[in-house]
Design a protein around this motif. Sequence first.
Motif, PDB file in Angstrom:
ATOM      1  N   PRO A  16       7.979  27.255  69.225  1.00  0.00           N
ATOM      2  CA  PRO A  16       8.993  28.122  69.070  1.00  0.00           C
ATOM      3  C   PRO A  16      10.251  27.288  69.126  1.00  0.00           C
ATOM      4  N   SER A  17      11.335  27.499  68.330  1.00  0.00           N
ATOM      5  CA  SER A  17      12.598  26.990  68.286  1.00  0.00           C
ATOM      6  C   SER A  17      13.605  27.724  68.303  1.00  0.00           C
ATOM      7  N   LEU A  18      14.587  27.254  69.005  1.00  0.00           N
ATOM      8  CA  LEU A  18      15.818  28.049  69.296  1.00  0.00           C
ATOM      9  C   LEU A  18      16.691  27.944  67.831  1.00  0.00           C
ATOM     10  N   THR A  19      16.619  26.958  67.159  1.00  0.00           N
ATOM     11  CA  THR A  19      17.329  26.990  65.811  1.00  0.00           C
ATOM     12  C   THR A  19      16.497  26.939  64.692  1.00  0.00           C
ATOM     13  N   PRO A  20      16.192  28.074  64.265  1.00  0.00           N
ATOM     14  CA  PRO A  20      14.895  28.052  63.316  1.00  0.00           C
ATOM     15  C   PRO A  20      15.503  27.233  61.887  1.00  0.00           C
ATOM     16  N   LYS A  21      14.602  26.611  61.140  1.00  0.00           N
ATOM     17  CA  LYS A  21      15.071  26.001  60.181  1.00  0.00           C
ATOM     18  C   LYS A  21      14.555  26.916  58.784  1.00  0.00           C
ATOM     19  N   THR A  22      15.083  26.905  57.993  1.00  0.00           N
ATOM     20  CA  THR A  22      15.066  27.609  56.779  1.00  0.00           C
ATOM     21  C   THR A  22      14.697  26.622  55.470  1.00  0.00           C
ATOM     22  N   VAL A  23      13.617  26.685  55.008  1.00  0.00           N
ATOM     23  CA  VAL A  23      13.247  25.966  54.014  1.00  0.00           C
ATOM     24  C   VAL A  23      13.430  26.324  52.622  1.00  0.00           C
ATOM     25  N   HIS A  24      14.177  26.038  51.675  1.00  0.00           N
ATOM     26  CA  HIS A  24      14.329  26.805  50.595  1.00  0.00           C
ATOM     27  C   HIS A  24      13.439  25.918  49.599  1.00  0.00           C
ATOM     28  N   VAL A  25      12.418  26.480  49.116  1.00  0.00           N
ATOM     29  CA  VAL A  25      11.378  25.947  48.106  1.00  0.00           C
ATOM     30  C   VAL A  25      12.396  25.802  46.907  1.00  0.00           C
ATOM     31  N   SER A  26      12.360  24.622  46.271  1.00  0.00           N
ATOM     32  CA  SER A  26      12.930  24.565  44.821  1.00  0.00           C
ATOM     33  C   SER A  26      12.132  23.797  43.899  1.00  0.00           C
ATOM     34  N   PRO A  27      12.408  23.614  42.656  1.00  0.00           N
ATOM     35  CA  PRO A  27      11.694  22.672  41.490  1.00  0.00           C
ATOM     36  C   PRO A  27      11.392  21.235  42.222  1.00  0.00           C
ATOM     37  N   SER A  28      12.367  20.779  42.861  1.00  0.00           N
ATOM     38  CA  SER A  28      12.584  19.192  43.369  1.00  0.00           C
ATOM     39  C   SER A  28      11.398  19.374  44.395  1.00  0.00           C
ATOM     40  N   THR A  29      11.157  20.383  45.057  1.00  0.00           N
ATOM     41  CA  THR A  29      10.008  20.504  46.152  1.00  0.00           C
ATOM     42  C   THR A  29       8.699  20.412  45.475  1.00  0.00           C
ATOM     43  N   VAL A  35       6.373  15.874  49.746  1.00  0.00           N
ATOM     44  CA  VAL A  35       7.311  16.889  50.387  1.00  0.00           C
ATOM     45  C   VAL A  35       6.368  17.959  50.453  1.00  0.00           C
ATOM     46  N   PHE A  36       5.790  18.389  49.127  1.00  0.00           N
ATOM     47  CA  PHE A  36       5.126  19.572  49.047  1.00  0.00           C
ATOM     48  C   PHE A  36       3.914  19.611  50.102  1.00  0.00           C
ATOM     49  N   LYS A  37       3.148  18.572  50.154  1.00  0.00           N
ATOM     50  CA  LYS A  37       2.009  18.507  51.056  1.00  0.00           C
ATOM     51  C   LYS A  37       2.229  18.685  52.408  1.00  0.00           C
ATOM     52  N   ASP A  38       3.444  17.869  52.621  1.00  0.00           N
ATOM     53  CA  ASP A  38       3.902  18.127  54.243  1.00  0.00           C
ATOM     54  C   ASP A  38       4.359  19.604  54.407  1.00  0.00           C
ATOM     55  N   LEU A  39       4.947  20.009  53.501  1.00  0.00           N
ATOM     56  CA  LEU A  39       5.407  21.656  53.622  1.00  0.00           C
ATOM     57  C   LEU A  39       4.249  22.387  54.092  1.00  0.00           C
TER      58      LEU A  39
END
Length: 184
Positions: A16-29, A35-39
Amino acid sequence: MPSKQPQLGSLAIQAPSLTPKTVHVSPSTCHDISVFKDLMSQYRKLDDTINMRLNRTTAQYRDRERSGLTGKGDVEEQACAHVWRELIANWSRRRDIVGYCVGVLDESVEEKRQALQDAGDDASAQRKARGALYAEEVKRNQIHNEVVVENIVRKRAFEAFRTRCRYFEPPPSEPEARKWWDAV
């Protein structure tokens, strides 16, 4: 390039996180394989810890029962239904990410092939275009392999889930849940 970029939040990260992080998947991801495999590994945490997740969820539902906040069915049934919904939501998000990146890299390979054809008789330009094409094909193959990995991870998580939730079946009123159930 695929038109819709998945907007994915911190639902993949099971702490759980108090400040959720939004991940914007883009072509660079998609082009940065590490980065892709970490995600993807972040999104696979639920599958990797399925038994612990079931234990915790069961304990939460037992606490609710003791507090008089019972729902439909027994504690085990409620916990299994809750974890199943989390699993299919997570599987859907991962499917979207992998599908998006497959499309991005397939398109990139086609662009590199076109650049190789456009290079004409210029040996230097052809060599450079071949190198770029080869690099894109390697990335594309790694992303395509993620489809196979996804099937293996889902099957393993499903088997662990079925071991703990022997009598659970998604209700017919949830077609998405039924679709995943039948697919695995």
